[in-house]
Design an enzyme around this catalytic site. Structure first.
Site, PDB file in Angstrom:
ATOM      1  N   LYS A  21     -10.347  24.632  17.919  1.00 30.13           N
ATOM      2  CA  LYS A  21      -9.544  23.619  17.228  1.00 30.13           C
ATOM      3  C   LYS A  21      -9.391  22.344  18.042  1.00 30.13           C
ATOM      4  O   LYS A  21      -9.316  21.257  17.478  1.00 30.13           O
ATOM      5  CB  LYS A  21      -8.163  24.181  16.863  1.00 30.13           C
ATOM      6  CG  LYS A  21      -8.251  25.219  15.765  1.00 30.13           C
ATOM      7  CD  LYS A  21      -6.938  25.433  15.051  1.00 30.13           C
ATOM      8  CE  LYS A  21      -7.175  26.314  13.829  1.00 30.13           C
ATOM      9  NZ  LYS A  21      -5.972  26.633  13.107  1.00 30.13           N
ATOM     10  N   LYS A  64      -9.029  26.465   5.494  1.00 32.36           N
ATOM     11  CA  LYS A  64      -8.332  25.506   4.621  1.00 32.36           C
ATOM     12  C   LYS A  64      -8.428  24.082   5.150  1.00 32.36           C
ATOM     13  O   LYS A  64      -8.281  23.132   4.392  1.00 32.36           O
ATOM     14  CB  LYS A  64      -6.873  25.942   4.390  1.00 32.36           C
ATOM     15  CG  LYS A  64      -6.027  26.104   5.627  1.00 32.36           C
ATOM     16  CD  LYS A  64      -4.591  26.419   5.223  1.00 32.36           C
ATOM     17  CE  LYS A  64      -4.199  27.862   5.478  1.00 32.36           C
ATOM     18  NZ  LYS A  64      -4.088  28.220   6.903  1.00 32.36           N
ATOM     19  N   LYS A 112     -16.446  30.038   9.604  1.00 29.18           N
ATOM     20  CA  LYS A 112     -15.379  30.663   8.817  1.00 29.18           C
ATOM     21  C   LYS A 112     -14.925  29.761   7.663  1.00 29.18           C
ATOM     22  O   LYS A 112     -14.837  28.545   7.848  1.00 29.18           O
ATOM     23  CB  LYS A 112     -14.198  30.922   9.774  1.00 29.18           C
ATOM     24  CG  LYS A 112     -13.096  31.761   9.196  1.00 29.18           C
ATOM     25  CD  LYS A 112     -11.942  31.879  10.170  1.00 29.18           C
ATOM     26  CE  LYS A 112     -11.063  30.651  10.162  1.00 29.18           C
ATOM     27  NZ  LYS A 112      -9.641  30.911  10.347  1.00 29.18           N
TER      28      LYS A 112
HETATM   29  N1  AQP Z   1     -12.126  32.937   6.347  1.00 31.85           N
HETATM   30  C1  AQP Z   1     -11.250  33.921   6.517  1.00 31.85           C
HETATM   31  N2  AQP Z   1     -11.604  35.200   6.294  1.00 31.85           N
HETATM   32  C2  AQP Z   1     -10.710  36.222   6.454  1.00 31.85           C
HETATM   33  N3  AQP Z   1      -9.431  36.014   6.835  1.00 31.85           N
HETATM   34  C3  AQP Z   1      -9.038  34.756   7.072  1.00 31.85           C
HETATM   35  N4  AQP Z   1      -7.860  34.222   7.460  1.00 31.85           N
HETATM   36  C4  AQP Z   1      -7.978  32.880   7.555  1.00 31.85           C
HETATM   37  N5  AQP Z   1      -9.224  32.496   7.224  1.00 31.85           N
HETATM   38  C5  AQP Z   1      -9.913  33.646   6.929  1.00 31.85           C
HETATM   39  C6  AQP Z   1      -6.665  35.018   7.731  1.00 31.85           C
HETATM   40  O1  AQP Z   1      -5.591  34.440   7.011  1.00 31.85           O
HETATM   41  C7  AQP Z   1      -4.394  34.635   7.768  1.00 31.85           C
HETATM   42  C8  AQP Z   1      -3.682  33.319   7.874  1.00 31.85           C
HETATM   43  O2  AQP Z   1      -4.442  32.394   8.607  1.00 31.85           O
HETATM   44  P1  AQP Z   1      -3.731  31.091   9.110  1.00 31.85           P
HETATM   45  O3  AQP Z   1      -3.322  30.304   7.951  1.00 31.85           O
HETATM   46  O4  AQP Z   1      -2.623  31.433  10.002  1.00 31.85           O
HETATM   47  O5  AQP Z   1      -4.724  30.317   9.997  1.00 31.85           O
HETATM   48  P2  AQP Z   1      -6.236  30.366  10.234  1.00 31.85           P
HETATM   49  O6  AQP Z   1      -6.688  31.724  10.600  1.00 31.85           O
HETATM   50  O7  AQP Z   1      -6.525  29.288  11.231  1.00 31.85           O
HETATM   51  O8  AQP Z   1      -6.780  30.007   8.775  1.00 31.85           O
HETATM   52  P3  AQP Z   1      -7.494  28.733   8.312  1.00 31.85           P
HETATM   53  O9  AQP Z   1      -7.608  28.803   6.827  1.00 31.85           O
HETATM   54  O10 AQP Z   1      -8.758  28.556   9.075  1.00 31.85           O
HETATM   55  O11 AQP Z   1      -6.450  27.600   8.656  1.00 31.85           O
HETATM   56  P4  AQP Z   1      -6.684  26.242   9.407  1.00 31.85           P
HETATM   57  O12 AQP Z   1      -7.834  25.609   8.716  1.00 31.85           O
HETATM   58  O13 AQP Z   1      -5.402  25.492   9.245  1.00 31.85           O
HETATM   59  O14 AQP Z   1      -6.964  26.578  10.818  1.00 31.85           O
HETATM   60  C9  AQP Z   1      -4.785  35.206   9.115  1.00 31.85           C
HETATM   61  O15 AQP Z   1      -4.555  36.594   9.091  1.00 31.85           O
HETATM   62  C10 AQP Z   1      -6.256  34.905   9.196  1.00 31.85           C
HETATM   63  O16 AQP Z   1      -6.938  35.857   9.988  1.00 31.85           O
END
Ligand code: AQP
Length: 348
Positions: A126, A212, A209
């Site tokens: 990040k 969002k 991955k």
């Molecule tokens: N692509 C994914 N596949 C499976 N699980 C996922 N999670 C996130 N993306 C995937 C799971 O969702 C939960 C919440 O995640 P988060 O919102 O705390 O943050 P993150 O993992 O950083 O998700 P994002 O969507 O990638 O957010 P941003 O873009 O803001 O960094 C967790 O259990 C995560 O494993």
């Protein structure tokens, strides 16, 4: 210390309790749904005590527009409920309403070691090349996450694959605290990573991955997407020209194909092997429309219910407030005891 080694019965003294969270750092995606929300609902329905948190203090580790953050927090709450979280059976709240998270987070900043934090791959991903300009909060993110979990003496943490390292750090923090203060106060929680879609990949690049915060909206399916948008994104998803193989090993070097098969399996509740058996020899011209129909059938009811819930933001705020009060009741005695163990005077 490496990921804490735990005696088999280490958590025997603690009632089974699940904690997990999602950041309101944008609208939720199919990855968040399959890797987290869907499984959160399954855990609730298994009858285990479940505490779910919209982690707004985590979201601000990168700058958030205040109005968008407010909206995304309510929308995440709506997504939890629309996906099947019952805010009476589960505790559902946003993190900043329970100040004990930030307090225990500070304490864990003093327990976690710099060497451990330096190994966290999410910070590297990040912060990117410009890590000097990243917030201190982004660096300390995993110790706040440890506080989120341990504040409730949670024993299990359902997460996607990407969060495994952070749960392992939580285990190290719990074990070090217990060791340093000669107590068995914190459980050493287990990550729960299961199902066909623990890592849903981008629709544009099968090695990245689905996220969002990806700048490309085409890379993800949002839980607010219309049926047409879902079908269009799946139709345009990157693939290769080969038909689907007749066994799972044939997907080995085909990340995009593997991703779509895994998504199909997770949505339908089948194994990836069963999906391959069904579509063996067929091209994406046949597979993609079947996947689009399935995705729309599963997601459309959730999107419709989210829209209904979002029409009454005061009711969402009431639900979050109620959840925060219940969370606080569990958290306060655990925080008080933590401070007491550490020798802090509490005399008012
Ligand atoms: N692509 C994914 N596949 C499976 N699980 C996922 N999670 C996130 N993306 C995937 C799971 O969702 C939960 C919440 O995640 P988060 O919102 O705390 O943050 P993150 O993992 O950083 O998700 P994002 O969507 O990638 O957010 P941003 O873009 O803001 O960094 C967790 O259990 C995560 O494993």
């Amino acid at each position: 210390m490496q990921a804490a080694e735990v005696k088999a019965d280490q958590n025997a003294a603690f009632a089974p309790r699940i904690f997990s969270g999602i950041q309101p750092s944008g609208g939720l995606t199919l990855g968040n749904y399959l890797g987290a929300l869907k499984r959160f609902v399954e855990k609730q329905n298994e009858g285990i005590e479940t505490i779910y948190c919209i982690v707004d203090l985590h979201a601000i580790t990168v700058w958030q527009d205040p109005e968008k953050l407010r909206h995304a927090t309510r929308e995440a709450a709506a997504a939890f409920i629309a996906a099947g979280i019952d805010p009476v059976r589960s505790v559902l709240f946003n993190q900043s309403q329970v100040s004990a998270h930030a307090e225990l987070g500070w304490i864990f900043n003093c327990v976690a070691r710099l060497g451990w934090m330096n190994r966290m791959t999410q910070f590297k991903d990040k912060a990117g090349k410009n890590s000097e300009n990243a917030s201190l909060g982004l660096y300390a993110y995993p110790s706040l996450m440890a506080a989120d979990i341990l504040l409730y003496h949670a024993t299990m943490v359902p997460v996607g694959e990407d969060q495994k390292q952070h749960v392992e750090l939580t285990r190290d923090i719990a074990a070090k605290f217990n060791h340093d203060y000669k107590v068995d106060f914190f459980p050493v929680p287990e990550p729960v990573i299961e199902g066909a879609a623990t890592r849903v990949m981008s629709l544009r690049d099968g090695t990245k991955k689905m996220s969002k915060s990806d700048p490309s909206d085409q890379s993800r399916i949002n839980l607010t997407d219309s049926a047409d948008a879902i079908a269009q994104k799946i139709r345009k998803a990157r693939t290769d020209p080969e038909p689907l193989p007749d066994n799972i090993d044939g997907l080995k070097d085909r990340p995009e194909a593997r991703n779509l098969v895994n998504i199909y399996a997770a949505l339908s509740g089948e194994t990836a092997e069963a999906v391959i058996a069904q579509f063996a020899g067929q091209g994406f011209g046949a597979f993609k429309p079947a996947l689009a129909d399935l995705a729309v059938a599963k997601l459309e009811p959730i999107t419709t219910e989210m829209t209904r819930l979002m029409a009454d933001p005061a009711e969402i705020d009431r639900i979050l407030g109620d959840g925060a009060r219940r969370a606080d009741e569990i958290a306060q005695p655990i925080l008080a005891r933590t401070l007491d163990i550490m020798g802090m005077i509490r005399s008012r």
